[in-house]
Design an enzyme around this catalytic site. Structure first.
Site, PDB file in Angstrom:
ATOM      1  N   TYR A  91       0.837  -1.201   0.000  1.00 53.71           N
ATOM      2  CA  TYR A  91       0.000   0.000   0.000  1.00 53.71           C
ATOM      3  C   TYR A  91       0.869   1.246   0.000  1.00 53.71           C
ATOM      4  O   TYR A  91       2.010   1.227   0.455  1.00 53.71           O
ATOM      5  CB  TYR A  91      -0.993   0.005   1.164  1.00 53.71           C
ATOM      6  CG  TYR A  91      -0.454   0.390   2.526  1.00 53.71           C
ATOM      7  CD1 TYR A  91      -0.619   1.684   3.011  1.00 53.71           C
ATOM      8  CD2 TYR A  91       0.183  -0.545   3.335  1.00 53.71           C
ATOM      9  CE1 TYR A  91      -0.156   2.033   4.272  1.00 53.71           C
ATOM     10  CE2 TYR A  91       0.639  -0.209   4.590  1.00 53.71           C
ATOM     11  CZ  TYR A  91       0.469   1.090   5.059  1.00 53.71           C
ATOM     12  OH  TYR A  91       0.930   1.440   6.301  1.00 53.71           O
ATOM     13  N   ASP A 261      -3.678   2.323  15.838  1.00 52.91           N
ATOM     14  CA  ASP A 261      -2.973   1.057  16.109  1.00 52.91           C
ATOM     15  C   ASP A 261      -1.968   1.244  17.240  1.00 52.91           C
ATOM     16  O   ASP A 261      -1.789   0.359  18.092  1.00 52.91           O
ATOM     17  CB  ASP A 261      -2.233   0.576  14.860  1.00 52.91           C
ATOM     18  CG  ASP A 261      -3.115   0.514  13.632  1.00 52.91           C
ATOM     19  OD1 ASP A 261      -4.329   0.272  13.777  1.00 52.91           O
ATOM     20  OD2 ASP A 261      -2.586   0.713  12.522  1.00 52.91           O
TER      21      ASP A 261
END
Length: 312
Positions: A91, A261
């Site tokens: 990504y 995260d």
């Protein structure tokens, strides 16, 4: 390693990450929501825990480099499967100010097969005190593999482990919102600690406020919940008590990638060591805030390990 270290695992996908550094220059690294959480937690916990990432990667050079970096960073690589037919996904982060958008190439990622073999998955999870799963983990698996994962974490939980879940809703990974809602409800039946982001919950469930997210999740039987909401306060429910903790004001925002995260990492590392919920939220805010000031989804190793003193 300490005498009786805890074992923490995270289950999911790591990808090659192209993070913008300056102009059209990109830094190549490795990231993925549950991997980011586990990696930061491993740096914070040090010898007090073994941290294993339960995933599947290729046998190519970039996958091999990822495995070598994991081991050099102190992670347990025995939980990683290799796949001769597939490679890691990719990504790229696109920034507008500090806000990010993503471009993905992950359809044939090896991690989509991480739960295809029940026995291999069971061995990777065996003995864990805490296992972390996300909605992205669930979304990339086939329906059959999801059932295998649900069976594995149910068994692990019956043996005394705690299961944490960040719903991390990404619409493009699901066939429909209904599929995402049904799967998340299944996962919540196995969840001890929920770590949702309010914007995801509003998008998927229509929640109007973080308090409504708390009420809905606690009504579904989740005992411990911390709702992230960007720069707004973190709302939490634990041990029968509901409260909120203000998020510190940050003067420098460089890249919002991976901040949630990182919060999860600080929170779960603190809870694994037995710290109270409010202290765990504070640790989550510290780690998440540090990531906001850096490019990409993860801190440098030295910077991450410098935060470990806050857990003493």
């Amino acid at each position: 390693m300490s005498e009786n270290p805890k074992k923490m695992v995270a289950i999911g996908e790591a990808m090659l990450e192209l993070a913008p550094v300056e102009g059209r220059t990109f830094r190549l690294g490795y990231a993925g929501d549950t991997f980011n959480t586990l990696w930061h937690a491993a740096q914070l916990l040090g010898s007090r825990a073994r941290a294993g990432f339960v995933t599947r990667i290729g046998e190519d050079k970039l996958s091999g480099r990822f495995l070598a970096e994991m081991e050099a960073d102190g992670l347990d690589i025995s939980t990683v499967q290799r796949d001769a037919e597939r490679e890691m996904g990719l990504y790229m982060i696109e920034l507008e100010g500090a806000e990010r958008s993503f471009h993905y190439w992950r359809q044939l990622s090896a991690a989509r097969r991480l739960a295809d073999d029940p026995d291999t998955l069971g061995r990777a999870l065996s003995g864990a005190d805490l296992a972390h799963v996300s909605g992205i983990t669930l979304a990339i698996l086939s329906p059959e593999a999801r059932e295998t994962l649900f069976d594995a974490i149910a068994k692990l939980r019956s043996e005394g482990a705690r299961i944490s879940f960040d719903p991390n809703y990404r619409p493009r990974l699901w066939q429909s919102p209904e599929e995402a809602r049904d799967t998340c409800l299944r996962m919540l039946d196995h969840t001890d600690i929920a770590l949702p982001s309010f914007d995801d919950e509003a998008a998927l469930w229509g929640d109007a406020t973080p308090e409504q997210t708390l009420e809905r999740l606690s009504g579904q039987g989740v005992a411990e919940i911390a709702v992230k909401d960007g720069a707004q306060p973190v709302w939490y429910h634990a041990e029968g008590h509901t409260g909120r903790r203000d998020t510190p004001v940050l003067t420098e925002l460089r890249d919002t990638t991976g901040a949630g995260d990182a919060f999860n990492a600080g929170y779960l590392a603190a809870r694994l060591l037995g710290h109270p919920v409010e202290q765990a939220i504070g640790m989550g805010q510290t780690v998440g805030g540090a990531v906001l000031g850096e490019p990409g989804a993860r801190l440098g190793k030295d910077a991450a390990r410098a935060l470990a003193a806050s857990l003493e």
